[in-house]
Design a protein around this motif. Structure first.
Motif, PDB file in Angstrom:
ATOM      1  N   PHE A  67       1.857 -17.929  23.925  1.00  0.00           N
ATOM      2  CA  PHE A  67       1.029 -18.662  22.963  1.00  0.00           C
ATOM      3  C   PHE A  67       1.477 -18.322  21.545  1.00  0.00           C
ATOM      4  N   ALA A  68       2.011 -19.305  20.843  1.00  0.00           N
ATOM      5  CA  ALA A  68       2.412 -19.148  19.444  1.00  0.00           C
ATOM      6  C   ALA A  68       1.436 -19.955  18.600  1.00  0.00           C
ATOM      7  N   GLY A  69       0.421 -19.266  18.111  1.00  0.00           N
ATOM      8  CA  GLY A  69      -0.637 -19.944  17.392  1.00  0.00           C
ATOM      9  C   GLY A  69      -0.635 -19.640  15.912  1.00  0.00           C
ATOM     10  N   PRO A  70      -1.692 -20.049  15.241  1.00  0.00           N
ATOM     11  CA  PRO A  70      -1.758 -19.927  13.782  1.00  0.00           C
ATOM     12  C   PRO A  70      -2.300 -18.576  13.334  1.00  0.00           C
ATOM     13  N   GLN A  71      -2.083 -18.282  12.071  1.00  0.00           N
ATOM     14  CA  GLN A  71      -2.735 -17.140  11.449  1.00  0.00           C
ATOM     15  C   GLN A  71      -4.210 -17.474  11.270  1.00  0.00           C
ATOM     16  N   ALA A  72      -5.079 -16.550  11.623  1.00  0.00           N
ATOM     17  CA  ALA A  72      -6.515 -16.823  11.622  1.00  0.00           C
ATOM     18  C   ALA A  72      -7.108 -16.643  10.225  1.00  0.00           C
ATOM     19  N   ASP A  73      -6.595 -17.414   9.255  1.00  0.00           N
ATOM     20  CA  ASP A  73      -7.068 -17.300   7.880  1.00  0.00           C
ATOM     21  C   ASP A  73      -7.963 -18.473   7.488  1.00  0.00           C
ATOM     22  N   HIS A  74      -8.495 -19.154   8.483  1.00  0.00           N
ATOM     23  CA  HIS A  74      -9.279 -20.363   8.282  1.00  0.00           C
ATOM     24  C   HIS A  74     -10.213 -20.468   9.475  1.00  0.00           C
ATOM     25  N   GLY A  75     -11.433 -20.934   9.243  1.00  0.00           N
ATOM     26  CA  GLY A  75     -12.420 -20.973  10.314  1.00  0.00           C
ATOM     27  C   GLY A  75     -11.960 -21.713  11.548  1.00  0.00           C
ATOM     28  N   ASN A 127      -9.011 -19.861  13.278  1.00  0.00           N
ATOM     29  CA  ASN A 127      -9.517 -18.702  14.006  1.00  0.00           C
ATOM     30  C   ASN A 127     -10.173 -19.146  15.308  1.00  0.00           C
ATOM     31  N   ALA A 128     -10.923 -20.248  15.257  1.00  0.00           N
ATOM     32  CA  ALA A 128     -11.574 -20.762  16.461  1.00  0.00           C
ATOM     33  C   ALA A 128     -10.545 -21.189  17.512  1.00  0.00           C
ATOM     34  N   ILE A 129      -9.404 -21.707  17.076  1.00  0.00           N
ATOM     35  CA  ILE A 129      -8.324 -22.064  17.999  1.00  0.00           C
ATOM     36  C   ILE A 129      -7.878 -20.827  18.775  1.00  0.00           C
ATOM     37  N   ASN A 130      -7.631 -19.724  18.057  1.00  0.00           N
ATOM     38  CA  ASN A 130      -7.191 -18.499  18.712  1.00  0.00           C
ATOM     39  C   ASN A 130      -8.247 -17.954  19.663  1.00  0.00           C
ATOM     40  N   VAL A 131      -9.503 -18.000  19.243  1.00  0.00           N
ATOM     41  CA  VAL A 131     -10.594 -17.506  20.089  1.00  0.00           C
ATOM     42  C   VAL A 131     -10.700 -18.331  21.364  1.00  0.00           C
ATOM     43  N   GLN A 132     -10.619 -19.645  21.227  1.00  0.00           N
ATOM     44  CA  GLN A 132     -10.720 -20.529  22.397  1.00  0.00           C
ATOM     45  C   GLN A 132      -9.590 -20.268  23.391  1.00  0.00           C
ATOM     46  N   ALA A 133      -8.375 -20.095  22.889  1.00  0.00           N
ATOM     47  CA  ALA A 133      -7.233 -19.828  23.776  1.00  0.00           C
ATOM     48  C   ALA A 133      -7.403 -18.490  24.482  1.00  0.00           C
ATOM     49  N   ASP A 134      -7.795 -17.469  23.735  1.00  0.00           N
ATOM     50  CA  ASP A 134      -7.999 -16.139  24.317  1.00  0.00           C
ATOM     51  C   ASP A 134      -9.056 -16.172  25.415  1.00  0.00           C
ATOM     52  N   ALA A 159       2.900 -24.330  12.624  1.00  0.00           N
ATOM     53  CA  ALA A 159       2.446 -24.360  11.234  1.00  0.00           C
ATOM     54  C   ALA A 159       2.770 -25.718  10.614  1.00  0.00           C
ATOM     55  N   ASP A 160       3.902 -26.272  11.014  1.00  0.00           N
ATOM     56  CA  ASP A 160       4.333 -27.598  10.573  1.00  0.00           C
ATOM     57  C   ASP A 160       5.081 -28.230  11.738  1.00  0.00           C
ATOM     58  N   LYS A 194       0.651 -13.435  23.755  1.00  0.00           N
ATOM     59  CA  LYS A 194       0.238 -14.044  22.500  1.00  0.00           C
ATOM     60  C   LYS A 194       0.973 -13.414  21.317  1.00  0.00           C
ATOM     61  N   THR A 195       1.458 -14.252  20.408  1.00  0.00           N
ATOM     62  CA  THR A 195       2.084 -13.740  19.192  1.00  0.00           C
ATOM     63  C   THR A 195       0.996 -13.385  18.185  1.00  0.00           C
ATOM     64  N   GLU A 196       1.390 -12.727  17.119  1.00  0.00           N
ATOM     65  CA  GLU A 196       0.423 -12.293  16.107  1.00  0.00           C
ATOM     66  C   GLU A 196      -0.218 -13.478  15.399  1.00  0.00           C
ATOM     67  N   GLY A 197       0.480 -14.576  15.351  1.00  0.00           N
ATOM     68  CA  GLY A 197      -0.036 -15.758  14.664  1.00  0.00           C
ATOM     69  C   GLY A 197       0.473 -15.818  13.242  1.00  0.00           C
ATOM     70  N   SER A 198       1.022 -16.961  12.860  1.00  0.00           N
ATOM     71  CA  SER A 198       1.581 -17.082  11.517  1.00  0.00           C
ATOM     72  C   SER A 198       1.540 -18.519  11.037  1.00  0.00           C
ATOM     73  N   ASN A 199       1.344 -18.685   9.735  1.00  0.00           N
ATOM     74  CA  ASN A 199       1.452 -19.999   9.114  1.00  0.00           C
ATOM     75  C   ASN A 199       2.785 -20.176   8.399  1.00  0.00           C
ATOM     76  N   ASP A 200       3.683 -19.191   8.593  1.00  0.00           N
ATOM     77  CA  ASP A 200       5.015 -19.246   8.010  1.00  0.00           C
ATOM     78  C   ASP A 200       5.995 -19.783   9.058  1.00  0.00           C
ATOM     79  N   THR A 201       6.701 -20.826   8.705  1.00  0.00           N
ATOM     80  CA  THR A 201       7.572 -21.503   9.663  1.00  0.00           C
ATOM     81  C   THR A 201       8.653 -20.579  10.221  1.00  0.00           C
TER      82      THR A 201
END
Length: 346
Positions: free
Chosen positions: A56-64, A67-74, A117-118, A87-94
């Protein structure tokens, strides 16, 4: 991108409830009749099948919502005893996310779930995984080519704007020379452009309504406050505002309070619990929000498990999972708030 129409090809009503409940059947070993009696969307551990390692390569949880995306997947992955969840740490950096996906490919996971992220910038990463024989479930922000994923699952951004526009239109249909404004998201993202297009298309059905201003924010509280302040300063009167995102909406509400403005309708986007609480209390200008359910991440885990186990979805696609699953963007207002209140994310 030109995927908006295909992404709306298969809609599940009632936000994400229909999607997750239906996807639960895709990995169950129970008869369909027995599955329908269950209240939990995911099968119990004793229904386990072939073991699947899901990256799972998801987003950085810096937005409600993110964060909910990561919680739902977990939470969905934990419901299965036959899943190893990498699961990766999560990043919004490409660049960082590309490196994380490379690591998961090198670990030879069975299936990859990626919320890029994009989407455009991460397309090559999806292609690399697919060429390595690892099927990809592309979550939400879509890759540039269907060759980069086996299945896409996400929200209907065009439909989100369309439903927001129609709801506002119905509130203002009897008002002469009605004016609306728009507080958009990040314009570099295709999803923002699709939300605006849907909104504009809906307003075409109401010749008495004119959109007089638009500002693009960045999906943050700070940007929402700054851009809404600019809109309020430039527009001395208007009748409604559609805000693409409830997180930036927190800032927008702060700007509205600071300016001492009212006399218009504010419609939010995504379905944050804070927005729903305001709608329930009916304590200000915020009267509705258009859902963009983060439970799509739980659906993505269901789909990934089905892919790894070579299963389809009972009652929908018996032998193979579909290539596109789009969740419906319901409008939540005072009339149906009790139905959706528990689904609001923090």
């Amino acid at each position: 991108m030109s995927h908006a129409t295909s992404r709306r090809g298969l809609l599940f009503g009632g936000a994400a409830v229909g999607a997750t409940a239906l996807l639960a059947a895709c990995t169950s070993n129970e008869p369909a009749e027995a599955k329908e009696e269950k209240t939990d969307a995911a099968p119990a551990a004793e229904e386990s099948g072939k073991h699947v390692t899901i990256g799972f390569a998801g987003p950085q949880a810096d937005h409600g919502w993110l964060n909910a995306i990561n919680v739902q997947a977990d939470e969905r992955a934990k419901k299965y005893s036959d899943i190893t969840f990498e699961k990766t740490e999560g990043s919004n950096d490409t660049a960082t996310q590309i490196g994380q996906i490379d690591t998961l490919i090198n670990k030879k996971v069975d299936v990859l779930v990626i919320l890029p992220a994009d989407g455009k910038a991460l397309t090559q990463a999806g292609l690399k995984a697919m060429r390595a024989g690892i099927p990809v479930v592309n979550l939400d922000r879509i890759f540039d080519t269907p060759q980069a994923y086996r299945c896409w699952v996400g929200g209907d951004n065009y439909g989100m704007g369309l439903n927001a526009g129609h709801w506002i239109g119905e509130q203002l249909k009897d008002k002469k020379n009605a004016k609306v404004i728009e507080l958009a998201g990040t314009d570099s993202l295709e999803l923002t452009r699709q939300r605006t297009k849907g909104f504009d298309d809906a307003l075409k059905n109401y010749p008495n309504i004119r959109k007089v201003a638009r500002q693009a924010a960045e999906f943050t509280v700070e940007s929402g406050q700054a851009k809404m302040a600019q809109l309020l300063q430039a527009q001395k009167s208007f009748d409604a505002c559609w805000n693409h995102d409830d997180d930036q909406g927190v800032g927008a509400l702060q700007a509205i309070e600071q300016a001492g403005r009212d006399g218009f309708i504010l419609v939010g986007g995504a379905g944050a619990r804070s927005a729903m609480d305001h709608i329930k209390a009916d304590d200000g200008v915020l009267k509705a929000t258009v859902l963009y359910p983060p439970t799509m991440a739980a659906s993505a885990i269901d789909l990934a498990r089905a892919l790894g186990q070579g299963k389809g979805i009972s009652g929908l696609s018996e032998t193979e999972i579909p290539t596109q699953l789009s969740l419906y963007s319901a409008v939540v207002d005072k009339d149906n708030i009790d139905q959706y209140l528990s689904s609001g994310f923090k």
